[in-house]
Design an enzyme around this catalytic site. Sequence first.
Site, short mmCIF file in Angstrom:
data_model
loop_
_atom_site.label_atom_id
_atom_site.label_comp_id
_atom_site.label_asym_id
_atom_site.label_seq_id
_atom_site.Cartn_x
_atom_site.Cartn_y
_atom_site.Cartn_z
CD GLU A 92 -15.32 -12.56 -2.63
OE1 GLU A 92 -16.02 -13.36 -2.03
OE2 GLU A 92 -15.03 -11.44 -2.18
CB CYS A 116 -8.14 -11.64 10.45
SG CYS A 116 -6.41 -11.33 10.01
CB CYS A 119 -11.06 -11.63 7.54
SG CYS A 119 -10.73 -11.61 5.78
N GLY A 159 -6.85 -13.17 0.52
CA GLY A 159 -5.47 -13.63 0.60
C GLY A 159 -4.53 -12.66 1.29
CB SER A 191 -3.64 -4.32 2.27
OG SER A 191 -4.05 -4.28 3.61
CG HIS A 216 -7.56 -4.72 12.03
ND1 HIS A 216 -8.05 -3.68 11.28
CD2 HIS A 216 -7.33 -5.73 11.15
CE1 HIS A 216 -8.12 -4.05 10.00
NE2 HIS A 216 -7.67 -5.28 9.89
CB CYS A 333 -12.18 -9.76 2.73
SG CYS A 333 -11.17 -8.38 2.49
#
Length: 351
Positions: A92, A116, A119, A159, A191, A216, A333
């Site tokens: 994407e 995560c 995600c 990724g 990131s 987070h 994501c």
Amino acid sequence: MPTSAYAMLPEDWSTFCKNAGFPAFRSKQILLGLYKDRIRDWSELTTLPAAMREKLTKDAPLTTLREVTRTPSGTDGVTKFLLEADDGEQIETVWIPADGRVTQCISSQVGCDMHCAFCASGQLGCVRSLSAEEIVAEVMVLAREMGQYPNNIVVMGMGEPFVNYDAVLRALRILNCQQGINIGARHITLSTCGIVPGIQRLAEEGVQFELSVSLHAPNDVLRSQLMPVNRRWNIAALLSACDAYTAATGRIITYEYTLVKHFNDRPTHAAELIRLLRNRKARVNLIPLSPVAEFDGETPSHADCLVFLDALLKAGIHTTMRRSRGKQADAACGQLRLRKVKETENGSQKQ
Ligand code: SAH
């Protein structure tokens, strides 16, 4: 030396031309053809003699990614593209216009192994890393479609970029270099979920890319629940690598903080986060959770997000809150690919 055209820096082109017996000035023409004219095929570069075009076709192929689908852009103009590599794997990339400028969010891997909890990219694990040329091709494909390059790049798609360090850095150097796509280093943001050796390595590159770190949570108990990577490098180890990065580069890190209702969004969590960051050079970007079916956390109310934001601002911490954009379009994501893969799996089960 890389053989794909989009993995080559200007110095690689000089070497290529020398080895191929092309005059040195051809290197400049090649770079103009690739990045100014955005040729799709070497046959379009008619300033070169046919024999050179043939050699390039054979020895420096142009990587392309095929468009599988794109979400219809809503009123905000955010468009998410699903692109397919030669081996059929899908990734994407998102085109995000705002205030007269465009940010493109790019992927660094097919899927992700970091798992995560919230995600979508990580739900199916990592299939493979992208090559440098595929990462550059994400930008080239959209530039041809949209008729312009983005002003900013964020490596915030699918990724974990530091698990694919070499390819990502090579691609970003090509996006950054003047004879390439020429996007300023300060307009390129990487990131990471907190791969400490990656942060340490980037500190030594002598580049001025921006760095975001997905934090987070304000303590190790909560962070380990959301992010398994925290069991390898805990918050103390992560923040000390971040401090060293800032000391070495002068760049201030942005900490991403996804707000999950009643999990990490309470005033006590804000207070803990303030204690962690108050004496550091740090910015915070709050992201209200974008709901994903595979995670049972909820998005906090807007009012609760504002209370959290306010607490950080009052403590003197430079904080922004990400506008919720592209919601209609599986914005989180990896959601678009996850949906596609699941559709395909269901489809093949039915057969
Ligand atoms: N692997 C890198 C790059 C991904 S960046 C990293 O972890 O930083 C994408 C950002 O969006 C990360 O901060 C990620 O944790 C966050 N994110 C992923 N899914 C999300 C969701 N459903 N809601 C809100 N933020 C999410």
